[in-house]
Design an enzyme around this catalytic site. Structure first.
Site, PDB file in Angstrom:
ATOM      1  N   GLU A 193      38.674 -92.483  10.141  1.00 53.05           N
ATOM      2  CA  GLU A 193      40.098 -92.439   9.815  1.00 53.05           C
ATOM      3  C   GLU A 193      40.792 -93.712  10.316  1.00 53.05           C
ATOM      4  O   GLU A 193      41.609 -94.315   9.607  1.00 53.05           O
ATOM      5  CB  GLU A 193      40.684 -91.203  10.498  1.00 53.05           C
ATOM      6  CG  GLU A 193      42.108 -90.893  10.194  1.00 53.05           C
ATOM      7  CD  GLU A 193      42.602 -89.728  11.067  1.00 53.05           C
ATOM      8  OE1 GLU A 193      41.774 -89.011  11.674  1.00 53.05           O
ATOM      9  OE2 GLU A 193      43.830 -89.564  11.158  1.00 53.05           O
ATOM     10  N   ASP A 205      42.351 -96.234   7.483  1.00 53.75           N
ATOM     11  CA  ASP A 205      43.774 -96.556   7.557  1.00 53.75           C
ATOM     12  C   ASP A 205      43.985 -98.063   7.404  1.00 53.75           C
ATOM     13  O   ASP A 205      44.835 -98.526   6.632  1.00 53.75           O
ATOM     14  CB  ASP A 205      44.276 -96.064   8.926  1.00 53.75           C
ATOM     15  CG  ASP A 205      45.694 -96.496   9.233  1.00 53.75           C
ATOM     16  OD1 ASP A 205      46.568 -96.263   8.387  1.00 53.75           O
ATOM     17  OD2 ASP A 205      45.925 -97.067  10.308  1.00 53.75           O
ATOM     18  N   GLU A 208      42.037 -91.028   4.323  1.00 55.07           N
ATOM     19  CA  GLU A 208      41.751 -92.251   5.083  1.00 55.07           C
ATOM     20  C   GLU A 208      40.293 -92.302   5.533  1.00 55.07           C
ATOM     21  O   GLU A 208      39.628 -93.345   5.413  1.00 55.07           O
ATOM     22  CB  GLU A 208      42.683 -92.353   6.294  1.00 55.07           C
ATOM     23  CG  GLU A 208      44.127 -92.605   5.894  1.00 55.07           C
ATOM     24  CD  GLU A 208      45.090 -92.696   7.066  1.00 55.07           C
ATOM     25  OE1 GLU A 208      46.168 -93.266   6.906  1.00 55.07           O
ATOM     26  OE2 GLU A 208      44.758 -92.183   8.161  1.00 55.07           O
TER      27      GLU A 208
END
Lengths: 216, 216
Positions: B40, B44, B108
């Site tokens: 994640e 991102d 993400e």
């Protein structure tokens, strides 16, 4: 033009399109249309990506909060300002009016310009050579630490207040204080953005509460 | 395993290393060590980079504030949650305990996983097909607009206050109110992060002051 070539030598990258490098070094006060701002937007993102990917691959056993804090150390304005200073960018910046005091944004626009001119590999090399090779400690997110602590001991979030704000738009300093409901300590911090000032104020009050030690 | 293959078909990418895809779909409640969290962090950053580079190249005449606001529209949690919902991620998430309500983080982590497994081109294709192809309006930074307005009319920054906070750590909602010193209007906003709630409160009060119209 001599000067620009000297900078190219120093950063180890020769621009095919010199206009791009000049644009990266142009403050909006000098030319609003041909300034560093768009390249700064791009460079900020590219820097984040290069640093993030590098740290993700290097620290395979570390969790995302360590990665986030260490990335913050490499992309934060104070550190980038130091990089800009060490590259002597101030000799190359075109501006009008009040003197430029901070160079972090030009490090970002330079990164954006190298990417556009030379692609990913070239800009990655620049970031590795001038930014990632410097060993840094993770930059802790003191606001989040303080938030959790404050909820725990007072059942309410900390209260930040801007107490001073000075300087023109581009060279502002903020001074912030922070308190926890019902507690006597006050944390104080300064910074070039509200967030930075709040972060320093959070760190200050956490030290007063002995949650973190002041030598770190 | 049937299920995972269905997802691969849907996203148009077949993983060489299925473990990565499974990890991307694992909530920390299921396994802390093998969860989506590191992916994640990576996703991102990769998403930011792909969207930022794409917008920079597409909108050559737009300034950095337009680019920033439009990028915000594509990377913000609510929008990514919708993407996660439309990909039906809830059918694939591994978790324990309370039900997962938001899927933005898994979009993400999926992006991070595709990047690690397939490289830049593959993940860029995914982002273009599932995220960038949707036309969005720039997401204005209402906190900054309100800050400037507040300084102008009251010579002091707006004051935000968290009035409610509910739900467990991973499914929190915040309720915030905001005031300008000496003025009667109160702005209110909700959100899944403090920032999001503040942004909505800022938007609300700006509408009350007729600085922005409510139809936008």
């Amino acid at each position: 033009m001599q000067k620009i070539e000297k900078l190219e030598e120093q950063i180890g990258y020769k621009f095919k399109n010199k206009e791009l490098l000049i644009k990266a070094l142009t403050h909006p006060s000098y030319s609003n249309e041909d300034s560093c701002e768009r390249l700064e937007f791009l460079g900020d993102i590219i820097l984040d990506a290069i640093v993030g990917i590098y740290l993700f691959k290097k620290y395979k056993d570390k969790n995302e909060s360590f990665l986030t804090d260490l990335k913050s150390a490499y992309v934060n304005r104070n550190f980038l300002h130091k990089i800009g200073t060490s590259l002597n960018l101030k000799k190359y910046i075109r501006f009008k009016g009040s003197k430029i005091l901070y160079f972090d944004r030009f490090v970002e626009s330079l990164i954006g310009a190298i990417y556009i001119d030379g692609g990913w590999r070239k800009v990655e090399k620049f970031v590795k050579n001038f930014i990632l090779k410097i060993p840094l400690e993770p930059l802790k997110d003191y606001k989040t630490i303080l938030y959790r602590f404050s909820i725990q001991i007072s059942n309410s979030p900390p209260v930040y207040q801007i107490v001073k704000e000075k300087g023109p738009q581009h060279n502002k300093t903020y001074e912030v204080k922070v308190k926890i409901k019902g507690k006597r300590y006050v944390g104080r911090g300064k910074g070039r953005t509200k967030r930075e000032a709040e972060m320093n104020a959070a760190k200050d009050i956490l030290q007063k509460f002995n949650i973190i030690t002041s030598c770190k």
